[in-house]
Design a protein around this motif. Sequence first.
Motif, PDB file in Angstrom:
ATOM      1  N   TRP A   1      -7.406   4.360  -6.492  1.00  0.00           N
ATOM      2  CA  TRP A   1      -6.467   4.817  -5.463  1.00  0.00           C
ATOM      3  C   TRP A   1      -6.939   4.499  -4.058  1.00  0.00           C
ATOM      4  CZ3 TRP A   1      -9.002   8.804  -3.061  1.00  0.00           C
ATOM      5  CH2 TRP A   1      -9.676   9.755  -3.828  1.00  0.00           C
TER       6      TRP A   1
ATOM      7  N   TYR B   1       0.838  -1.187   0.000  1.00  0.00           N
ATOM      8  CA  TYR B   1       0.000   0.000   0.000  1.00  0.00           C
ATOM      9  C   TYR B   1       0.878   1.244   0.000  1.00  0.00           C
ATOM     10  CZ  TYR B   1      -3.747  -3.204   1.421  1.00  0.00           C
ATOM     11  OH  TYR B   1      -4.639  -4.234   1.470  1.00  0.00           O
TER      12      TYR B   1
ATOM     13  N   SER C   1       1.619   5.402  -2.031  1.00  0.00           N
ATOM     14  CA  SER C   1       1.370   6.429  -3.046  1.00  0.00           C
ATOM     15  C   SER C   1       1.504   5.810  -4.434  1.00  0.00           C
ATOM     16  CB  SER C   1       2.390   7.556  -2.884  1.00  0.00           C
ATOM     17  OG  SER C   1       3.688   7.070  -3.166  1.00  0.00           O
TER      18      SER C   1
ATOM     19  N   ASN D   1     -11.798   9.773   1.114  1.00  0.00           N
ATOM     20  CA  ASN D   1     -10.427   9.354   1.392  1.00  0.00           C
ATOM     21  C   ASN D   1     -10.050   9.821   2.796  1.00  0.00           C
ATOM     22  OD1 ASN D   1      -7.873   8.366   1.086  1.00  0.00           O
ATOM     23  ND2 ASN D   1      -7.127  10.092  -0.109  1.00  0.00           N
TER      24      ASN D   1
ATOM     25  N   LYS E   1      -4.125   2.707  -1.727  1.00  0.00           N
ATOM     26  CA  LYS E   1      -3.756   3.168  -0.390  1.00  0.00           C
ATOM     27  C   LYS E   1      -4.313   2.271   0.707  1.00  0.00           C
ATOM     28  CE  LYS E   1      -3.124   7.982  -1.660  1.00  0.00           C
ATOM     29  NZ  LYS E   1      -3.446   9.394  -1.350  1.00  0.00           N
TER      30      LYS E   1
END
Length: 388
Positions: A88, A53, A55, A285, A92
């Motif tokens: 994403w 996990y 960026s 997020n 993440k």
Amino acid sequence: MTRRYKILSVIAVLSVLMMSCLALALTHDSACRAPPPLAANAPAMKAMVYRCYGSPEVVKLETLEKPRPAPGRMLIKVAAASVNPLDWHYLKGEPYLMRAVVGMGSPNDIRLGVDFAGTVEAVGENVTQFKPGDAVFGGADGSFGEYVTVRAAGSVAPKPASLTFEQAAAVPIAGVTALQALRDYGKVRPGQRVLINGASGGVGTFAVQIAKILGANVTGVCSARNAAMVRAIGADRVIDYTHEDFTRLPERYDLIIDNVGNHSQSEYRRVLTPSGAVVAVGGVNCGACLGPLLTWLGDAVVSPLHRQKRISMLAELNQDDLETLGAWLGARKMTSVIDRAYALSAVPAALGYLEQGHARGKVVIRVQASGAGASPAPELVLSAARPE
């Protein structure tokens, strides 16, 4: 009584310890694993993977074993894919609670991407509705790679001949989300007034067009730089959120599709009709993130007290809805709005760009293209006919 209090105290301490251990396990990020060697003489393909996990920089181009179609499934040679916020969230591992399903410490499935368009290369046993050579689009795990497999009766449909692979790949998650938000959750009817908050994004551009197809009067909320585009795809009115707060204007709406989440339910109630509804699209997020859970619980408690409803939704890809969208696209009743096109090796840059929140429509991946950079795609934006 003393014994009872002692028992309750022990239970409370154990509960705190268990929750603390769970929190530590969910938030732990393992180091990126080294790729295992490919089996000798195994058929190979290129794919973007993430072995930990983090960026977008943890996403790497690797050589993997090419999959084979099992009974009832098809092997698709991917021509194009598109990027979604869902990608994403997986990258993440957030909200952290999702890691209980997708992998503790590191992902169980290392491939990214869902939306795809491509050509059927092979079919497994019992597949009759598609054949090798058919152009298709839909959703499958690992679409940021040269090949995917998908159930023939699952989330896949014929690609309209008038669409490029990039245009078709832009559709699945965003298009189906917009369709289900309006038709199934919002139950929009001809003549109703619908506001799309976040009208210039991936879901928003499809929502504007689908609301018009379903007979609604549509107001789009976006920035001034995207106003002309939102009008071009069918919005009857556009509100520039940088200059006007639509929750303080006199207009009232039967349905609000909220792609942004930047207003409270009390603010929305001011601009809803007495029996109007807000459909909240997409996730947040927010790391550990009890926010969405608390929001859903709040909706369940408060909604029965009001005729005005707030509805949280999760879309489900399916063949019927993909075929519906394909028919509209083929008939030129709607189009895919595409901001930028990236090469397969530039998926990290595409994910980073999408996360900034300024994409106009969709961001696509040209899987069969070479090169490492991004290219604007003006020939794709509104390249199908505008809605009639």
